[in-house]
Design a protein around this motif. Structure first.
Motif, PDB file in Angstrom:
ATOM      1  N   PRO A 407      -1.549   2.647  -1.132  1.00  0.00           N
ATOM      2  CA  PRO A 407      -2.375   2.733  -0.057  1.00  0.00           C
ATOM      3  C   PRO A 407      -3.411   3.903  -0.552  1.00  0.00           C
ATOM      4  CG  PRO A 407      -0.057   2.907   0.700  1.00  0.00           C
ATOM      5  CD  PRO A 407      -0.071   3.116  -0.909  1.00  0.00           C
ATOM      6  N   ASP A 408      -4.501   3.821   0.432  1.00  0.00           N
ATOM      7  CA  ASP A 408      -5.648   4.559   0.123  1.00  0.00           C
ATOM      8  C   ASP A 408      -5.011   6.121   0.415  1.00  0.00           C
ATOM      9  OD1 ASP A 408      -7.055   2.586  -0.786  1.00  0.00           O
ATOM     10  OD2 ASP A 408      -8.371   2.236   1.066  1.00  0.00           O
ATOM     11  N   THR A 409      -4.197   6.128   1.262  1.00  0.00           N
ATOM     12  CA  THR A 409      -3.603   7.562   1.706  1.00  0.00           C
ATOM     13  C   THR A 409      -3.024   8.179   0.984  1.00  0.00           C
ATOM     14  OG1 THR A 409      -1.682   6.304   2.645  1.00  0.00           O
ATOM     15  CG2 THR A 409      -3.731   6.956   4.193  1.00  0.00           C
ATOM     16  N   ARG A 432       1.137  11.779  -0.250  1.00  0.00           N
ATOM     17  CA  ARG A 432       0.898  10.796   0.911  1.00  0.00           C
ATOM     18  C   ARG A 432      -0.043  11.803   1.749  1.00  0.00           C
ATOM     19  NH1 ARG A 432       4.356   7.627   5.044  1.00  0.00           N
ATOM     20  NH2 ARG A 432       2.869   7.901   6.581  1.00  0.00           N
ATOM     21  N   VAL A 433      -1.309  11.535   1.912  1.00  0.00           N
ATOM     22  CA  VAL A 433      -2.211  12.870   2.768  1.00  0.00           C
ATOM     23  C   VAL A 433      -2.058  12.525   4.371  1.00  0.00           C
ATOM     24  CG1 VAL A 433      -3.608  13.029   0.924  1.00  0.00           C
ATOM     25  CG2 VAL A 433      -4.051  11.238   2.534  1.00  0.00           C
ATOM     26  N   MET A 493       4.416   4.985   0.393  1.00  0.00           N
ATOM     27  CA  MET A 493       3.615   5.255  -0.835  1.00  0.00           C
ATOM     28  C   MET A 493       3.535   4.186  -1.689  1.00  0.00           C
ATOM     29  SD  MET A 493       5.105   9.091  -1.321  1.00  0.00           S
ATOM     30  CE  MET A 493       3.669  10.233  -2.218  1.00  0.00           C
ATOM     31  N   LEU A 494       4.335   3.064  -1.393  1.00  0.00           N
ATOM     32  CA  LEU A 494       4.091   1.817  -2.077  1.00  0.00           C
ATOM     33  C   LEU A 494       4.271   0.683  -1.169  1.00  0.00           C
ATOM     34  CD1 LEU A 494       3.418   1.009  -5.142  1.00  0.00           C
ATOM     35  CD2 LEU A 494       5.872   0.667  -5.293  1.00  0.00           C
ATOM     36  N   GLN A 499       2.402  -6.792   3.768  1.00  0.00           N
ATOM     37  CA  GLN A 499       2.510  -5.769   4.865  1.00  0.00           C
ATOM     38  C   GLN A 499       1.003  -4.895   4.599  1.00  0.00           C
ATOM     39  OE1 GLN A 499       5.974  -3.331   4.624  1.00  0.00           O
ATOM     40  NE2 GLN A 499       7.210  -5.032   5.571  1.00  0.00           N
ATOM     41  N   ALA A 500       0.431  -5.108   3.653  1.00  0.00           N
ATOM     42  CA  ALA A 500      -0.802  -4.177   3.455  1.00  0.00           C
ATOM     43  C   ALA A 500      -2.081  -4.514   4.458  1.00  0.00           C
ATOM     44  CB  ALA A 500      -1.399  -4.284   1.925  1.00  0.00           C
TER      45      ALA A 500
END
Length: 500
Positions: A407-409, A432-433, A493-494, A499-500
């Motif tokens: 993910p972009d996060t 993960r932000v 985180m993956l 689901q994306a």
């Protein structure tokens, strides 16, 4: 609404009080609007002077702020005007106010409490600072840090039925009213139920109130969701204060709730609670709490802090308004610390527990530390964690066929150290932000694998390419990678491409 009531705090009383609070704007936004950010923050730190100055020219709202939030004595005539149409004599008779030499003071803690969708009012007992001494044994807490922590850690997905076990002042049920169709609130304390009932009437909520110990009032019933802020203070088996002490030894109160709660859930129902557990010499805390679990229960134990026994005792003595230097304070501290020593207690863990009833499957049980500070509430993360656990359970045998993306996060931090050849990477840390800010340290191969997870190739192909490029046996690399992949999926985180 049940008949459990504080004397005179009936529907008519609450209607008149609500009219006064609405008329004056005594709600979460109104208070912040008068005080401003700096004075409101100072008041939260226990520094009232800025708030007193800011409220001086705020009319009736300023009177209520000083009366209920600052604990000031206010002239009777000013309070009469601020509380109209509720009569001051009725408020005194009901215990909402108490006489003072120079007017009247608050007899109960009445303060606004809000969320993103609006504001409520919560009634509770005055704390030790407001009373100027220790609180009584049946003291009902206001909205404190523990309550707020559970509020933020609770999933808000819509449910039909919700149980607030050990409701106290009722604040968990207030928040539950946003997402639950039917709410039941229980407590062993008659005074807690009186105050919670008054809180619900004041806010126009219909909540079923039942009195009794633990799950006894709801025997043979099941709920879609259960929230619980139990009396989780650990130590000798005694009850000094009902809001914190269970009468059970050590961490047996938390153990009791974890053991019994799943039986009161519907299939797929979720329970969320605050809990404490002992760190005993020679024993892993995760082994200890895992033994509490019944069969067919998914469980996520998140440890937020571990307290030194001495610090723990001092904190709870002060919480009750006892000076640890006094004779009574020292005697209680001594007995408490003796119990810790006799039971080889090295520390007291504290955190959140999420439980889900899942019949006919192998349960997922995870115990992990989450000590870092984070801003996002944990409730959405708990709901997402359960979703990801379900996905792994359904797709665990097909991980190699799955296409993943990062993910972009999620970002990668590298720490390089000087070496003979220039700079050499010594730490690779995945962050993960959003959410709770999970972190994972990776080796070079795991970093390369994640770099390839861009939503195009299945995991099996990526591992084959990685093995060929680094001269590694593909079978051994796959065996090492799959546990890492599962953990990163659980932490969001993956993400599987579907689901994306």
């Amino acid at each position: 609404m049940p008949a459990l009531e504080l004397p005179l705090v009936n529907a008519d009383f609450c209607d008149r009080l609500r009219d006064a609070l609405l008329r004056t704007g005594y709600d979460a936004d109104g208070v912040v609007g008068v005080l401003g950010g700096a004075a409101h923050a100072a008041l939260g730190r226990g520094e009232p002077e800025l708030a007193a100055r800011a409220s001086a020219d705020a009319g009736d709202l300023g009177v209520l702020i000083r009366l209920f939030l600052l604990g000031s004595a206010e002239p009777r005539e000013r309070v009469r005007a601020a509380l109209a149409p509720l009569d001051v004599d009725d408020a005194l008779a009901a215990g909402l106010l108490r006489p003072a030499d120079d007017g009247v003071r608050a007899g109960l803690d009445l303060r606004p409490h809000g969320d993103d969708d609006g504001s409520w009012w919560v009634l509770a007992d005055l704390d030790s600072d407001q009373l100027g001494g220790p609180v009584p044994a049946d003291h009902v807490l206001g909205v404190g840090h523990a309550s707020l922590s559970l509020i933020r850690a609770t999933s808000r997905r819509p449910v039909g039925s919700l149980l607030d076990l050990g409701t106290g002042n009722g604040v968990q049920a207030l928040h539950a009213s946003r997402h639950a169709d039917r709410i039941t609130a229980t407590d062993v304390s008659a005074r807690a139920l009186d105050l919670a009932g008054a809180t619900f009437r004041l806010n126009g909520l219909d909540v079923e109130l039942l009195r009794g110990e633990w799950f006894a009032p709801v025997a043979r019933r099941r709920f879609d969701q259960i929230v619980c802020n139990p009396p989780f203070v650990v130590g000798p088996p005694r009850v000094d204060y009902v809001y914190r002490d269970s009468g059970l030894a050590g961490d047996d109160a938390s153990a009791l709730v974890v053991r019994q709660l799943p039986a009161f859930l519907t299939e797929g129902g979720v329970g969320q609670l605050l809990a404490s557990w002992l760190h005993v010499d020679g024993e892993d805390w995760a082994d200890r709490v895992t033994r509490w679990l019944p069969a067919e229960t998914d469980a996520w134990f998140v440890q937020r802090d571990v307290a030194d026994p001495g610090l723990y005792v001092g904190t709870w003595l002060r919480d009750a308004g006892l000076d640890p230097r006094s004779a009574e304070g020292r005697a209680k501290a001594s007995a408490w610390l003796d119990w810790f020593a006799e039971n080889r207690v090295a520390g007291v863990g504290f955190g959140f527990v999420t439980l889900r009833r899942r019949s006919g499957v192998t349960p997922t049980i995870v115990c992990e530390d989450l000590r870092q500070a984070f801003d996002d509430p944990l409730g959405p993360e708990a709901a997402g964690w359960l979703d990801r656990v379900d996905w792994l359970r359904d797709n665990g045998s097909r991980l190699l066929e799955t296409v993943f993306t990062v993910p972009d996060t999620v970002v990668l931090e590298r720490v390089d150290s000087p070496s003979d050849d220039g700079w050499s990477t010594t730490v690779r840390r995945l962050h993960r932000v959003d959410g709770p800010g999970w972190q994972h340290e990776l080796d070079e191969l795991a970093t390369a694998l994640l770099a390839g997870c861009r939503g195009h190739l299945p995991l099996e192909d990526l591992l084959g390419l990685l093995a060929a490029g680094h001269g590694q046996p593909e079978g051994a690399l796959t065996e090492a990678a799959l546990p890492v992949v599962r953990e990163l999926v659980r932490h969001g985180m993956l993400t599987p491409v579907e689901q994306a």
